[in-house]
Design an enzyme around this catalytic site. Structure first.
Site, PDB file in Angstrom:
ATOM      1  N   GLY A  41      -5.262  11.723   3.320  1.00 37.17           N
ATOM      2  CA  GLY A  41      -6.615  11.048   3.146  1.00 37.17           C
ATOM      3  C   GLY A  41      -7.250  11.449   1.978  1.00 37.17           C
ATOM      4  O   GLY A  41      -8.605  11.275   1.871  1.00 37.17           O
ATOM      5  N   ASN A  56      -7.525   9.811  -1.008  1.00 37.91           N
ATOM      6  CA  ASN A  56      -8.348   8.551  -1.424  1.00 37.91           C
ATOM      7  C   ASN A  56      -9.265   8.108  -0.433  1.00 37.91           C
ATOM      8  O   ASN A  56     -10.473   7.609  -0.937  1.00 37.91           O
ATOM      9  CB  ASN A  56      -7.324   7.443  -1.487  1.00 37.91           C
ATOM     10  CG  ASN A  56      -6.435   7.463  -2.757  1.00 37.91           C
ATOM     11  OD1 ASN A  56      -7.027   7.395  -3.827  1.00 37.91           O
ATOM     12  ND2 ASN A  56      -5.103   7.864  -2.849  1.00 37.91           N
ATOM     13  N   MET A  70       0.870   3.946   5.734  1.00 39.97           N
ATOM     14  CA  MET A  70       2.494   3.699   5.228  1.00 39.97           C
ATOM     15  C   MET A  70       3.052   3.009   6.246  1.00 39.97           C
ATOM     16  O   MET A  70       4.433   2.836   6.426  1.00 39.97           O
ATOM     17  CB  MET A  70       2.930   5.223   5.592  1.00 39.97           C
ATOM     18  CG  MET A  70       2.306   6.253   4.570  1.00 39.97           C
ATOM     19  SD  MET A  70       2.252   5.726   2.893  1.00 39.97           S
ATOM     20  CE  MET A  70       4.213   5.833   2.443  1.00 39.97           C
ATOM     21  N   ILE A  98       4.012  -1.330   6.652  1.00 44.59           N
ATOM     22  CA  ILE A  98       4.484  -2.395   6.004  1.00 44.59           C
ATOM     23  C   ILE A  98       3.654  -3.693   7.097  1.00 44.59           C
ATOM     24  O   ILE A  98       3.687  -3.595   8.299  1.00 44.59           O
ATOM     25  CB  ILE A  98       5.827  -3.070   5.956  1.00 44.59           C
ATOM     26  CG1 ILE A  98       6.272  -2.140   5.063  1.00 44.59           C
ATOM     27  CG2 ILE A  98       6.145  -4.513   5.690  1.00 44.59           C
ATOM     28  CD1 ILE A  98       7.859  -2.338   4.634  1.00 44.59           C
ATOM     29  N   LEU A  99       2.844  -4.441   6.621  1.00 43.48           N
ATOM     30  CA  LEU A  99       2.077  -5.368   7.179  1.00 43.48           C
ATOM     31  C   LEU A  99       2.464  -6.575   7.116  1.00 43.48           C
ATOM     32  O   LEU A  99       3.103  -7.078   6.273  1.00 43.48           O
ATOM     33  CB  LEU A  99       0.445  -5.463   6.559  1.00 43.48           C
ATOM     34  CG  LEU A  99      -0.292  -4.063   6.787  1.00 43.48           C
ATOM     35  CD1 LEU A  99      -1.422  -3.866   6.009  1.00 43.48           C
ATOM     36  CD2 LEU A  99      -0.572  -3.935   8.409  1.00 43.48           C
ATOM     37  N   ASN A 141      -5.525  -2.588  -1.422  1.00 43.93           N
ATOM     38  CA  ASN A 141      -4.430  -1.399  -1.421  1.00 43.93           C
ATOM     39  C   ASN A 141      -4.476  -0.575  -2.507  1.00 43.93           C
ATOM     40  O   ASN A 141      -4.726  -1.149  -3.655  1.00 43.93           O
ATOM     41  CB  ASN A 141      -2.839  -2.018  -0.914  1.00 43.93           C
ATOM     42  CG  ASN A 141      -2.126  -0.899  -1.015  1.00 43.93           C
ATOM     43  OD1 ASN A 141      -2.200   0.078  -0.577  1.00 43.93           O
ATOM     44  ND2 ASN A 141      -0.904  -1.193  -1.420  1.00 43.93           N
ATOM     45  N   HIS A 176      -1.803   1.864  -5.014  1.00 42.73           N
ATOM     46  CA  HIS A 176      -0.459   1.861  -5.282  1.00 42.73           C
ATOM     47  C   HIS A 176      -0.353   2.753  -6.585  1.00 42.73           C
ATOM     48  O   HIS A 176      -0.829   2.597  -7.534  1.00 42.73           O
ATOM     49  CB  HIS A 176       0.240   0.683  -5.430  1.00 42.73           C
ATOM     50  CG  HIS A 176       1.846   1.099  -5.628  1.00 42.73           C
ATOM     51  ND1 HIS A 176       2.507   1.579  -4.573  1.00 42.73           N
ATOM     52  CD2 HIS A 176       2.650   0.744  -6.605  1.00 42.73           C
ATOM     53  CE1 HIS A 176       3.869   1.441  -5.043  1.00 42.73           C
ATOM     54  NE2 HIS A 176       3.945   1.559  -6.182  1.00 42.73           N
TER      55      HIS A 176
HETATM   56  C1  GRF Z   1      -1.563   8.131  -2.583  1.00 40.32           C
HETATM   57  O1  GRF Z   1      -0.820   8.298  -3.949  1.00 40.32           O
HETATM   58  C2  GRF Z   1      -1.526   6.595  -2.707  1.00 40.32           C
HETATM   59  O2  GRF Z   1      -1.611   5.743  -3.782  1.00 40.32           O
HETATM   60  C3  GRF Z   1      -0.411   6.127  -1.977  1.00 40.32           C
HETATM   61  O3  GRF Z   1      -0.036   7.035  -1.013  1.00 40.32           O
HETATM   62  C4  GRF Z   1      -0.841   8.176  -1.432  1.00 40.32           C
HETATM   63  C5  GRF Z   1      -1.863   8.815  -0.451  1.00 40.32           C
HETATM   64  O4  GRF Z   1      -2.391   9.625  -0.677  1.00 40.32           O
HETATM   65  N1  GRF Z   1      -0.237   4.641  -1.376  1.00 40.32           N
HETATM   66  P1  GRF Z   1      -3.784  10.144   0.171  1.00 40.32           P
HETATM   67  O5  GRF Z   1      -3.502  10.186   1.604  1.00 40.32           O
HETATM   68  O6  GRF Z   1      -4.923   9.175  -0.110  1.00 40.32           O
HETATM   69  O7  GRF Z   1      -4.074  11.490  -0.231  1.00 40.32           O
END
Ligand code: GRF
Length: 217
Positions: free
Chosen positions: A14, A16, A92, A94-95, A109, A111
């Site tokens: 988490g 992000n 994590m 897939i939708l 999203n 990435h």
């Molecule tokens: C991030 O690198 C994001 O880009 C990818 O998964 C990771 C998640 O990290 N989709 P966090 O849970 O936000 O720390």
């Protein structure tokens, strides 16, 4: 103007999510988080949300017989808070097309690559194997294909000669934390709109290069 409501979907650490929590702490930020949903119980992202006083819910995919019933439960939990946008932040699962079309152009999203290059998992390992000189991250509207859809914001970072997947991931992550709030600001202010499967950005005060330059705002 009323702040736009976000639902944030996570599966783990988490960080992000934290960048969005921190951005939303500014009363001038045009969005707020109404719900954090995790498909995995007990993850750090849930603690981060609880600490910030944000409602959380867990919809554990393991408790459902198939993807569709799991997604229906996710949809119901999110719809209950009537969000304007749904942000995937390290979610994590897939939708399916059904879920994506229910939230079309409201589902975004992050990435950790410069899409459309390096879709999927183990991005940083594959970037290093390919020997590319730049890596980066992308915020995009979600389409049914994995890591596909109109690009809202990207940031690039150099790949350095002595990088390993961890050092590269850390350099990219720093930019993820910068551009996710920026992308949310753009969509919440109605300045990013999809036209012909590309995103047009309005607003003269946002120079084009700011979207790519790691030293930018
Ligand atoms: C991030 O690198 C994001 O880009 C990818 O998964 C990771 C998640 O990290 N989709 P966090 O849970 O936000 O720390």
């Amino acid at each position: 103007m009323a702040r736009k409501k976000l639902a944030v979907l996570i599966s783990g650490r988490g960080s992000n999510l934290q960048s969005l929590i921190d951005a939303c702490a500014d009363p001038d930020f045009p969005a707020e988080i109404a719900l954090v949903l995790s498909n995995v119980p007990g993850v750090q992202g849930l603690e981060r949300a609880e600490k910030a006083g944000i409602p959380v819910t867990v919809v554990n995919h393991k408790n459902f017989p198939d993807r569709e019933t799991f997604e229906d439960a996710v949809h119901e939990a999110i719809a209950a808070v009537e969000p304007d946008f749904v942000c995937l932040a390290g979610f994590m699962r897939i939708l399916t097309d059904k879920f994506v079309s229910r939230w079309l152009n409201r589902l975004i999203n992050i990435h950790p690559s410069l899409l459309p290059a390096f879709r999927g998992l183990h991005t940083h390992e594959r970037v290093l194997e390919a020997g590319v000189r730049f890596a980066g991250c992308t915020i995009h509207f979600v389409r049914p294909a994995m890591d596909d859809g109109p690009i809202i914001v990207q940031a690039a970072v150099p790949v350095l000669p002595d990088d390993d997947p961890d050092t590269l991931a850390a350099r990219v992550l720093e930019q993820e934390h910068r551009i996710y709030p920026l992308a949310v600001r753009l969509i919440a202010e109605g300045r990013a709109r999809v036209s012909g499967e590309k995103v047009l950005i309005d607003g003269a005060e946002l120079p084009d290069h700011a979207l790519m330059n790691p030293a930018g705002p």
